[in-house]
Every structure is written in C-alpha cells, then in structure tokens.
Design a protein around this motif. Structure first.
Motif, short mmCIF file in Angstrom:
data_model
loop_
_atom_site.label_atom_id
_atom_site.label_comp_id
_atom_site.label_asym_id
_atom_site.label_seq_id
_atom_site.Cartn_x
_atom_site.Cartn_y
_atom_site.Cartn_z
N LYS A 17 30.90 58.72 14.90
CA LYS A 17 31.30 57.33 14.72
C LYS A 17 32.44 56.97 15.67
N ILE A 18 33.40 57.87 15.83
CA ILE A 18 34.51 57.63 16.76
C ILE A 18 33.99 57.49 18.18
N GLU A 19 33.08 58.37 18.56
CA GLU A 19 32.49 58.31 19.90
C GLU A 19 31.77 56.98 20.11
N GLU A 20 31.03 56.55 19.11
CA GLU A 20 30.30 55.28 19.19
C GLU A 20 31.28 54.11 19.33
N LEU A 21 32.38 54.14 18.58
CA LEU A 21 33.38 53.06 18.68
C LEU A 21 34.00 53.03 20.07
N HIS A 22 34.29 54.19 20.65
CA HIS A 22 34.85 54.22 22.00
C HIS A 22 33.86 53.61 22.99
N HIS A 23 32.58 53.95 22.84
CA HIS A 23 31.57 53.40 23.73
C HIS A 23 31.49 51.88 23.59
N GLN A 24 31.50 51.40 22.34
CA GLN A 24 31.45 49.96 22.11
C GLN A 24 32.68 49.29 22.70
N LYS A 25 33.84 49.91 22.55
CA LYS A 25 35.07 49.34 23.10
C LYS A 25 34.98 49.25 24.61
N ASP A 26 34.49 50.31 25.25
CA ASP A 26 34.34 50.29 26.70
C ASP A 26 33.38 49.20 27.13
N SER A 27 32.27 49.06 26.42
CA SER A 27 31.29 48.03 26.74
C SER A 27 31.90 46.64 26.55
N LEU A 28 32.62 46.45 25.47
CA LEU A 28 33.24 45.16 25.19
C LEU A 28 34.33 44.87 26.22
N SER A 29 35.09 45.88 26.60
CA SER A 29 36.13 45.70 27.61
C SER A 29 35.53 45.25 28.94
N THR A 30 34.45 45.88 29.33
CA THR A 30 33.76 45.51 30.58
C THR A 30 33.23 44.09 30.49
N TYR A 31 32.64 43.75 29.36
CA TYR A 31 32.11 42.41 29.13
C TYR A 31 33.22 41.36 29.26
N MET A 32 34.36 41.61 28.58
CA MET A 32 35.46 40.65 28.62
C MET A 32 36.06 40.55 30.02
N LEU A 33 36.18 41.67 30.69
CA LEU A 33 36.71 41.67 32.05
C LEU A 33 35.84 40.82 32.96
N ASN A 34 34.54 40.97 32.86
CA ASN A 34 33.62 40.17 33.67
C ASN A 34 33.70 38.68 33.33
N LYS A 35 33.84 38.37 32.04
CA LYS A 35 33.98 36.96 31.63
C LYS A 35 35.22 36.34 32.25
N ILE A 36 36.32 37.07 32.18
CA ILE A 36 37.59 36.58 32.74
C ILE A 36 37.47 36.40 34.24
N LYS A 37 36.90 37.40 34.93
CA LYS A 37 36.74 37.31 36.37
C LYS A 37 35.87 36.11 36.76
N ASN A 38 34.78 35.92 36.01
CA ASN A 38 33.91 34.79 36.29
C ASN A 38 34.63 33.47 36.07
N PHE A 39 35.35 33.36 34.99
CA PHE A 39 36.06 32.12 34.68
C PHE A 39 37.13 31.83 35.72
N LEU A 40 37.85 32.86 36.14
CA LEU A 40 38.91 32.67 37.14
C LEU A 40 38.41 32.75 38.57
N ARG A 41 37.10 32.87 38.69
CA ARG A 41 36.44 32.97 40.00
C ARG A 41 37.05 34.07 40.86
N LEU A 42 37.17 35.22 40.26
CA LEU A 42 37.76 36.38 40.97
C LEU A 42 36.66 37.29 41.52
N GLN A 43 35.42 36.93 41.33
CA GLN A 43 34.34 37.77 41.84
C GLN A 43 33.69 37.14 43.03
#
Length: 91
Positions: free
Chosen positions: A65-91
């Motif tokens: 369960k801990i491993e799964e949560l870390h994976h989900q956190k990494d996936s969510l972090s990547t998702y949020m990072l991409n959203k922010i970059k897209n919004f701020l036109r950093l890509q």
C-alpha cells in the motif's frame, strides 16, 4: 469481523503504535498485554509461528500500500507539474 485482532506489531515488537481502529458497529474488545502474550507463547510455542505468519502478511500488505501511494504521488506530482507548466506556458 469476529476473531479479528489489531495492535500485534506493537505488542510483539515493542514498536510504536502506528494505527487507530474505529469500529463500524458495537464491538467487544479485549486487551492482551505483553505479560499475557509471553505466558501464552511459553505455554504454546506453536502460536508464535502462526502469529508471525499473520504479522508477515499484514506487513507485506502495508508495504504494498505504501509503494502504491508513492507511485500515485509521483504520478499526481507529474500531472500537476505539467498543468502548471501548461498554464504558465513554460513548455
């Protein structure tokens, strides 16, 4: 569930308690302290193997369960990072 138990890691290893249990219905619980478990295991040493199997399975489940949560956190972090970059036109 009838016959279920919790708190075995702290009882058997002396580790700090890491969980809280809340019942979903009226329940009867019994507390077994270190002195009692020592007497039980001395009287019936085979219980230790059975208890160790249950503890091992619970530890494996918790680690998965801990491993799964870390994976989900990494996936969510990547998702949020991409959203922010897209919004701020950093890509």
């Amino acid at each position: 569930y009838p016959g279920s138990f919790f708190g075995e890691m702290s009882l058997l290893t002396g580790e700090k308690r890491t969980a809280t249990v809340i019942t979903e219905s009226e329940s009867v619980t019994y507390e077994i302290g270190k002195e009692i478990i020592e007497k039980l295991i001395k009287a019936r040493p085979e219980l230790l193997n059975e208890i160790a199997e249950v503890v091992t399975e619970r530890q494996k489940t918790n680690l998965l369960k801990i491993e799964e949560l870390h994976h989900q956190k990494d996936s969510l972090s990547t998702y949020m990072l991409n959203k922010i970059k897209n919004f701020l036109r950093l890509q």
